[in-house]
Design a protein around this motif. Structure first.
Motif, short mmCIF file in Angstrom:
data_model
loop_
_atom_site.label_atom_id
_atom_site.label_comp_id
_atom_site.label_asym_id
_atom_site.label_seq_id
_atom_site.Cartn_x
_atom_site.Cartn_y
_atom_site.Cartn_z
N VAL A 1 15.91 8.79 9.79
CA VAL A 1 15.92 7.46 10.38
C VAL A 1 15.06 7.43 11.65
N GLY A 2 14.13 8.33 11.75
CA GLY A 2 13.19 8.20 12.85
C GLY A 2 13.07 9.43 13.71
N SER A 3 11.89 9.58 14.27
CA SER A 3 11.55 10.75 15.07
C SER A 3 12.07 10.59 16.50
N VAL A 4 12.68 11.63 17.03
CA VAL A 4 13.18 11.59 18.40
C VAL A 4 12.59 12.67 19.31
N ALA A 5 11.75 13.52 18.75
CA ALA A 5 11.09 14.54 19.57
C ALA A 5 9.91 15.08 18.80
N GLY A 6 8.90 15.53 19.50
CA GLY A 6 7.75 16.09 18.81
C GLY A 6 6.92 16.89 19.77
N GLY A 7 6.02 17.67 19.20
CA GLY A 7 5.17 18.45 20.08
C GLY A 7 4.33 19.43 19.29
#
Lengths: 416, 416
Positions: free
Chosen positions: A284-290
């Motif tokens: 249901v959606g991205s909450v962190a990335g890198g």
């Protein structure tokens, strides 16, 4: 804002736990600093009007300014966090936590180190923060730009199209494969065979066993970049096993992350829903990335000296909107202030006494308020406590003044 | 940044102690929102490039955005604080804490209340914060726009020149009277008699006794605005007496504050130096300021509905630069991280053990670091602790692993 403070505190605690110092960079960057770092998203950069000075833009993320800062100050080794706003000329979608102006919470490790140890720590941080905030089940997808590039090469994508095809793959979390394939072939002129071949790879996801299998893949294993990436991915999973977090981590060949500056490991955390049903949990959606960006600092150094970097960015606005929706649904009342006591009076003409008492409370470090009226009614003062959630009221009255005491009442129970 | 965190915490604690909630407004405002609010400083506003949307500017302070926010959301009653950056196309002066991008820390009380109670609380807040931060001796100068306007009127300044003459008076803290007088007469076309007359008033400063004297002043007392302002100033000093802070407060007729939006009480806190010498203590710069702006919200309301407001802004950058200079002079070493323990190894090939141990520490909430090397030398690990101020090192060794223990060493004393 009470929820926001809680989330910020959880994230800052985690960053500090991992030994990061805090730094701050300006909200403006020279326009040329940002140019060419964001791939097809560059059109979203806000420019400032030329007012007789330099050509400036508002920062688009915190990563490029960080790299520029390292190069400018000749820093080759730092672990830092930065929580600040970034700016994008995008179409806002409030409910999904997408805005034109929003906070990013970034943690980055810069320096020349043995492979994959800092990368593993970044994933551990994401795991700690998402566990701590209790947002529900989550999954951290991991891939590597070198594996993607190797995959593009063996699928027959020309070198010059790597970045733009990567941007297309990046859309797979939002649109189905057929549409992405259409874009690759129709708009970007890729051969249907190459696209189909990519389609086979991007369906794959798994753990160590998939990495092992791909290391044996007759085509991929012949590609230098892919082999390097897969070797490091294996090492990364070994470290993640030591950290005890592989349960929530998936090596996923469909993960692309469109930004131009990534050079190695990339990752993205998504929240999952639908566990109770028979079907697979859905994102249901991205909450962190890198990811890793070993070339970015060198682009700002006059001598091109490289400083390898890896970092993570927490998508805090989406986290806010999830937690705020949850509180709204629960109809729980959240206080907006922390006031402990209201200084009130029972009779008229006691403003002086109220002001004297509240100054004493403030000087003693107690959070206190007083109504800004000369002669407020007691009922209005108690009503103010009810409305704002102030738990205690200190009532000054004539009798109490004679006795030299103050009546303290618990608003909820009327106990005195 | 450690000093900055301490200062922010002191200020936020104070704002919360006084019952304020926190709100945030965007860094952009419509250009028209900012136009005409800042008097002669308007030239310092940063405009954004027109990129096919609205004409936007970067906020110049937090007060105008707050007023716009109140009008837009039809809020008639709130006590809030806001800590955020503002932007000015100014000539930076680092040592004096003046930048193009800098933090403001604002506390404001909006609403219709009995006179001077919220105004007195704002001064109490400045007093609490400057006492708490131990910046040395300070003085809070207070005046009232109505007294200034009344004074200009009785001195023979034409109505149309009130604002620009006010801007000239505002320079008195930086340049001598003769120069300000020159500007009034030469550039702004004021009669020399009117200027001389102003010159007599702006030398006056004192407390309740000065207010009483001016209330008897044959000219000022005939002027409606001046009389109103002086009456309220008397009331303010009565409340400040109840708060016990008049010792640091001076009613000062030279205080003007150039911003166009002030309508009542204005104030400014300055740090003092030179106490030890025989001479009078001299001001070394403003660290807080504010005032009453009863007309600003109405300018943004379609129906012109007014919401009276009073607020204070803490000049935190100058406070930072003072404290940073002090720390630099003392040669005290300030840690940039909070790491409590470094997980180290005495022998080679113990990366796995180090990673397992540090994951346990992080999960237990302990601030810990590890060198990102497979086989770091013990000496290098200890050196890292010395350099960064990490107080403890947990040493994993082969013998310890057999025994199932970890050696914990205090870096400074080598105690184990």
């Amino acid at each position: 804002m009470a929820i926001r403070e809680r989330v910020f505190n959880a994230i800052i605690s985690c960053f500090k736990r991992h030994g990061a110092e805090v730094i701050d960079t300006p909200v403006f960057e020279l326009k040329e600093t940002l140019t060419g770092k964001y791939g097809e998203d560059s059109k979203l950069i806000y420019d400032l009007k030329d007012q007789g000075g330099e050509l400036l833009s508002l920062r688009y993320d915190l990563t490029v300014p960080f790299a520029r800062y390292l190069a400018m100050n000749k820093i080759t080794n730092i672990k830092r966090y930065h929580i600040a706003k970034v700016y994008r000329r995008d179409n806002p979608a409030m409910t999904r936590g997408r805005y034109r102006e929003f906070y990013q919470c970034d943690f980055d490790i810069a320096g020349q180190f043995d492979p994959m140890i800092p990368d593993a720590e970044c994933l551990k941080i994401v795991h700690e923060i998402l566990s701590d905030l209790q947002l529900g089940d989550f999954l951290i997808k991991v891939n590597d730009r070198r594996i993607l590039d190797g995959m593009f090469a063996v699928c027959g994508v020309p070198d010059s199209k790597f970045r733009t095809i990567c941007s297309s793959v990046d859309k797979l979390d939002k649109v189905p494969w057929e549409e992405v394939r259409g874009e690759m072939v129709g708009e970007k002129g890729l051969s249907p065979e190459a696209a189909n071949h990519i389609g086979e790879y991007v369906q794959l996801h798994g753990g160590l066993e998939l990495i092992e299998r791909l290391l044996q893949d007759p085509k991929l294993s012949q590609n230098k970049l892919a082999k390097e990436g897969l070797g490091d991915m294996k090492l990364l999973f070994e470290y993640l096993t030591l950290f005890g977090i592989t349960g929530k981590i998936s090596f996923d060949l469909s993960l692309a992350r469109g930004l131009d500056y990534y050079t190695g490991v990339i990752f993205e955390a998504v929240l999952l829903q639908g566990e109770r049903a028979v079907e697979e949990p859905v994102s249901v959606g991205s909450v962190a990335g890198g990811g890793r960006y070993d070339g970015l600092v060198g682009m700002f150094d006059p001598k091109g000296r490289k400083v390898p970097c890896v970092g993570v960015s927490i998508g805090i606005e989406r986290i806010f909107s999830i937690l705020e929706q949850r509180v709204e649904a629960s109809e729980e009342k959240i206080r907006t202030t922390e006031t402990q006591v209201l200084v009130a009076s029972a009779q008229k003409k006691l403003l002086e006494e109220r002001l004297k008492l509240i100054a004493e409370l403030w000087d003693a470090g107690i959070k206190a308020e007083v109504l800004y009226k000369k002669n407020p009614k007691l009922l209005n003062q108690l009503q103010y406590c009810e409305d704002t959630g102030i738990p205690l009221v200190a009532i000054v009255g004539e009798q109490e003044l004679k006795d030299g005491v103050v009546k303290l009442r618990v608003v909820a129970t009327r106990e005195e």
